[in-house]
Design an enzyme around this catalytic site. Structure first.
Site, PDB file in Angstrom:
ATOM      1  N   HIS A 142       1.007  -1.051   0.137  1.00  0.00           N
ATOM      2  CA  HIS A 142       0.249  -0.339   0.104  1.00  0.00           C
ATOM      3  C   HIS A 142       1.006   1.346   0.177  1.00  0.00           C
ATOM      4  CE1 HIS A 142       0.703  -0.880   4.402  1.00  0.00           C
ATOM      5  NE2 HIS A 142       1.340   0.357   4.230  1.00  0.00           N
ATOM      6  N   HIS A 165       5.251   5.779  -1.508  1.00  0.00           N
ATOM      7  CA  HIS A 165       6.577   4.544  -1.124  1.00  0.00           C
ATOM      8  C   HIS A 165       5.371   3.221  -0.858  1.00  0.00           C
ATOM      9  CE1 HIS A 165       6.603   6.228   2.459  1.00  0.00           C
ATOM     10  NE2 HIS A 165       6.565   4.720   2.970  1.00  0.00           N
TER      11      HIS A 165
END
Length: 288
Positions: free
Chosen positions: A140, A229
């Site tokens: 995620h 990220h």
């Protein structure tokens, strides 16, 4: 309540039933007055402890073995952990290359674990199929901090997410850089892949929307200079120096350029997790 009823024999003690429990065979039946019936009490064993903790409570979430997720706020009864994010899967064509990179980093930095699985990397690395399977899970991109919210805030927050983060057109997210992050408490270090080009502007706009909704609910906003990220592995404590050096060493030995794209993924939507429940916020349209 249903679980408690099941533990004590179903509907025999339901408030919908006017009948009293059956009399034990060894006792003598005597007429009872209404006062006798009200004063009669039945001694029952205490309920199982797991029935006292709702499955979506914050304590339950933390105790479910997700060691890479460290609660950065004190537990308060009735709190639920909120996390809003973009789901990301590593494409099959890139999985082997990513696995090989992580494997070499793990040889240089002991004590690394796979995010959320919490299994030591040195164990997974002994069988490449297991490592690639672990990397086949959904990761995620966080769009906001993981924060505690109260029960009465859930509907409002989910509703505003769905209203403000409307279904967006698909866009490409390029993961071009191996990076290291340390959590605010310095208790965990993460090996991550950062988006530095395609997808960066779109994600930052989504983070701005989430910040606005957090503000309206008196929740702490995201970092001022967000760096979208995904995190793949973690280690206990601050080992950022070791991890950065390992990334540099492995990249040099592989002859990897800093501008080389590690993999690309398509934005398909946004989800939010509150306690143990996942809410679909939006899905992207197929048109570009």
């Amino acid at each position: 309540m249903e679980a408690l009823l099941a533990a004590y024999g179903g509907s025999a003690y339901s408030s919908d039933s006017d009948s009293s429990p059956s009399t034990p065979p060894s006792s003598i039946s005597l007429p009872k007055t209404s006062i006798d019936e009200e004063e009669e009490s039945i001694t029952l064993p205490p309920p199982p402890l797991d029935l006292l903790n709702p499955p979506n409570s914050l304590d339950y979430y933390v105790q479910e073995g997700q060691g890479s997720r460290v609660r950065s706020f004190p537990h308060v009864e009735g709190n639920y952990a909120l996390h809003v994010y973009i789901p990301v899967c590593i494409p099959p064509s890139s999985k082997n290359e990513v696995a090989q990179f992580i494997k070499r980093v793990a040889n240089l930095v002991p004590g690394l674990h796979v995010v959320d699985i919490d299994m030591p990397l040195d164990v997974l690395c002994k069988e490449e199929q297991k490592l690639e399977h672990a990397l086949g899970r959904t990761f995620h991109i966080s769009l906001g901090r993981t924060v505690p919210i109260r029960l009465h805030q859930i509907d409002s927050i989910v509703s505003m997410f769905r209203k403000k983060l409307l279904s967006k057109r698909r866009y490409l997210m390029d993961f071009r850089k191996w990076v290291v992050f340390v959590n605010d408490e310095g208790t965990r270090t993460f090996l991550s892949m950062e988006i530095t080009s395609s997808g960066l502007a779109e994600i930052r706009k989504q983070i701005s929307v989430v910040n606005e909704i957090y503000r309206l609910h008196s929740l702490p906003e995201f970092y001022k200079d967000p760096r979208p990220h995904i995190s793949l592995a973690w280690a206990v404590g601050d080992v950022s120096h070791l991890l950065r050096q390992a990334i540099q060493d492995v990249s040099c030995s592989n002859g990897t350029s800093s501008s080389k794209n590690i993999f690309s993924s398509t934005f398909n939507g946004i989800e939010c997790k509150i306690g143990k429940k996942t809410y679909e916020i939006c899905k992207s349209s197929k048109t570009s």
